[in-house]
Motif scaffolding. Structure first.
Motif, mmCIF file in Angstrom:
data_model
loop_
_atom_site.group_PDB
_atom_site.id
_atom_site.type_symbol
_atom_site.label_atom_id
_atom_site.label_comp_id
_atom_site.label_asym_id
_atom_site.label_seq_id
_atom_site.Cartn_x
_atom_site.Cartn_y
_atom_site.Cartn_z
ATOM 1 N N SER A 1 5.470 4.677 -17.845
ATOM 2 C CA SER A 1 4.071 4.540 -17.501
ATOM 3 C C SER A 1 3.839 3.144 -18.531
ATOM 4 N N ARG A 2 3.865 3.086 -19.734
ATOM 5 C CA ARG A 2 2.789 2.053 -20.354
ATOM 6 C C ARG A 2 3.350 0.461 -19.677
ATOM 7 N N LYS A 3 5.123 0.536 -19.088
ATOM 8 C CA LYS A 3 5.238 -0.451 -18.752
ATOM 9 C C LYS A 3 4.753 -0.787 -17.265
ATOM 10 N N GLU A 4 4.730 0.002 -16.412
ATOM 11 C CA GLU A 4 4.598 0.195 -15.036
ATOM 12 C C GLU A 4 2.442 -0.614 -15.241
ATOM 13 N N ALA A 5 2.110 0.313 -15.839
ATOM 14 C CA ALA A 5 0.386 -0.488 -16.322
ATOM 15 C C ALA A 5 0.762 -2.180 -16.871
ATOM 16 N N GLU A 6 1.152 -2.488 -17.476
ATOM 17 C CA GLU A 6 1.783 -3.908 -18.074
ATOM 18 C C GLU A 6 1.673 -4.669 -17.614
ATOM 19 N N PHE A 7 2.762 -4.654 -16.146
ATOM 20 C CA PHE A 7 3.607 -5.359 -15.903
ATOM 21 C C PHE A 7 2.629 -5.279 -14.287
ATOM 22 N N VAL A 8 1.284 -4.384 -13.709
ATOM 23 C CA VAL A 8 0.997 -4.714 -12.683
ATOM 24 C C VAL A 8 -0.616 -5.246 -13.171
ATOM 25 N N ILE A 9 -1.620 -4.805 -14.314
ATOM 26 C CA ILE A 9 -3.164 -5.450 -14.902
ATOM 27 C C ILE A 9 -2.391 -6.739 -15.489
ATOM 28 N N THR A 10 -1.187 -7.329 -16.321
ATOM 29 C CA THR A 10 -1.181 -8.558 -16.873
ATOM 30 C C THR A 10 -1.225 -9.526 -15.706
ATOM 31 N N ASP A 11 -0.311 -8.961 -14.355
ATOM 32 C CA ASP A 11 0.409 -10.089 -13.988
ATOM 33 C C ASP A 11 -1.461 -10.418 -12.871
ATOM 34 N N LEU B 1 0.402 10.299 -1.273
ATOM 35 C CA LEU B 1 -0.719 9.615 -0.962
ATOM 36 C C LEU B 1 -0.454 7.840 -1.431
ATOM 37 N N PHE B 2 0.079 8.416 -2.589
ATOM 38 C CA PHE B 2 -0.755 7.469 -3.605
ATOM 39 C C PHE B 2 0.424 6.148 -3.757
ATOM 40 N N ARG B 3 -0.024 4.681 -3.977
ATOM 41 C CA ARG B 3 1.053 3.928 -4.403
ATOM 42 C C ARG B 3 0.754 2.385 -5.562
ATOM 43 N N CYS B 4 1.668 1.809 -6.256
ATOM 44 C CA CYS B 4 1.426 1.068 -7.001
ATOM 45 C C CYS B 4 0.488 -0.062 -6.928
ATOM 46 N N GLY B 5 -0.784 -0.622 -8.027
ATOM 47 C CA GLY B 5 -1.388 -1.629 -7.033
ATOM 48 C C GLY B 5 -2.109 -2.050 -8.019
ATOM 49 N N GLY B 6 -3.380 -2.629 -8.180
ATOM 50 C CA GLY B 6 -4.361 -3.942 -9.060
ATOM 51 C C GLY B 6 -4.601 -4.581 -8.532
ATOM 52 N N ALA B 7 -5.761 -4.855 -9.097
ATOM 53 C CA ALA B 7 -6.474 -5.715 -8.574
ATOM 54 C C ALA B 7 -7.505 -6.171 -9.439
#
Length: 395
Positions: free
Chosen positions: A54-64, A169-175
């Motif tokens: 979970s941390r890897k997913e969050a870090e990948f999206v957020i740092t990008d 419903l949900f997919r990966c993403g971030g802003a």
């Protein structure tokens, strides 16, 4: 996605069929993103729902998204005064804010706030928080707002229909959004924040319509109530009634004022009749309380970014606000291309309106309204004024 669900080995044929039907009607396309921890089940590996996954997913999206936002705004990480991150269902220790501060080498005195459990409306809540914190700084400052949701730990593995919706419903993403109230940043700002409104429901139906819990077999998940459409509709009515006087022309403000005054007067009268034991007139007053007047926002707003919670959500708001197809095009495009990326979806929509939409091109002086919903139940909205075409500018 259906094949990934099948590889979990926990779903019945009925559940798989149900999820397939939901996906076929969801309005999402084939290019939407799921996290590697779950996608790897297609290779015969068990899904990785661990904290580290979970941390890897969050870090990948957020740092990008943070790296891109800082670069686009020509901003150094140490220049950020306020950091706000919202992620509803994943709240690790150390926090996601601590991860960003460490990763980008921010100052030790940066004001950081990690918001969780606030649903898909949390991005505008984060923006509102950043706005209030910036306004308290005498010399102004710079805020970085990050909105995301982490899918990895939230795969529901049971077979109760009320919970299965979250798997479709949900997919990966971030802003990431940069905000500033420094005088020197005014000339290069892409948008000016005009208004933010947040409405919170307080009844049991509001509290329980999006609810994280366990099913009868102990599988953790989020259940969606059958009353969610009704609850969301009432919450949006209150939000837009509150927002209306700030952005609408006087011809639309008058009916809003009459509606508010009429509701207050009849409720007050009913309270007085009840106090004196006059039940019949009290009942009449309560039965004749007028509905919130939903004004014509098309007279004040040029672009609408409606949370891409699903096709039915967009259809419902389009109907209630009497919008044209080009008004909801950014929401439908974001849903198709990226899926429901939770709180960040309204920013995917804004990017589409800026860069892609031909039927209603963005121009300087245009107003943009964002509307999002969240558990609790909440409806948040914001109105922005387009300031400039500078592609290097931040928000």
């Amino acid at each position: 996605i259906v094949e990934m669900m099948r590889m979990q080995g926990t779903f019945t044929d009925e559940s798989l069929s149900f999820m397939r039907r939901i996906l076929e009607r969801s309005g999402t396309g084939q290019a939407t993103a799921w996290p590697p921890g779950i996608v790897q089940s297609l290779e015969g590996k068990p899904a990785d729902n661990s904290i580290e996954g979970s941390r890897k997913e969050a870090e990948f999206v957020i740092t990008d998204v943070v790296a891109k936002a800082l670069k686009k705004c020509k901003l150094q990480a140490k220049e950020v005064d306020i950091l706000v991150i919202n992620c509803s269902l994943f709240s690790p220790t150390p926090s996601l804010c601590a991860m960003v501060i460490s990763k980008f080498g921010m100052r030790g005195d940066v004001q950081s706030y990690n918001l969780s459990g606030m649903g898909c409306s949390a991005s505008l809540i984060s923006v509102d928080l950043a706005k209030n914190l910036l306004n308290n700084r005498t010399l102004g400052g710079t805020a970085l707002v990050i909105s995301t949701e982490t899918i990895t730990p939230n795969l529901y593995k049971g077979n109760e229909k009320g919970f299965l919706l979250q798997n479709t419903l949900f997919r990966c993403g971030g802003a990431a959004i940069v905000l500033s109230n420094k005088f020197s940043d005014g000339r290069r700002a892409k948008y000016k924040l005009l208004n933010t409104v947040r409405v919170q429901g307080t009844g049991p139906a509001d509290y329980e319509c999006v609810y994280e819990t366990q099913d009868k077999e102990g599988n953790r998940g989020v259940t969606l109530s059958k009353d969610i459409v009704k609850v969301a509709g009432k919450c949006m009515e209150k939000n837009l009634t509150t927002l209306g006087p700030h952005v609408l022309p006087i011809s639309e403000q008058i009916p809003v004022g009459v509606s508010i005054a009429g509701r207050w007067a009849l409720k007050k009268a009913a309270t007085m009749f009840i106090k004196f034991g006059m039940d019949t007139p009290a009942k009449w007053c309560l039965n004749n309380v007028p509905r919130h007047y939903v004004p014509d926002f098309k007279r004040a707003v040029d672009h609408f970014c409606i949370h891409a919670g699903g096709r039915a959500v967009i259809d419902g708001i389009e109907k209630n606000l009497k919008l044209e197809l080009f008004h909801t095009e950014p929401s439908r495009a974001a849903l198709h291309n990226y899926g429901n990326t939770s709180s960040s979806s309204i920013w995917y929509e804004l990017a589409y309106a800026e860069q892609t939409q031909k039927s209603n091109p963005m121009k300087n002086g245009h107003r943009v309204m964002q509307v999002a919903f969240g558990s609790g139940f909440k409806c948040t909205s914001a109105v922005w004024l387009r300031m400039g075409d500078n592609k290097e500018a931040g928000v």
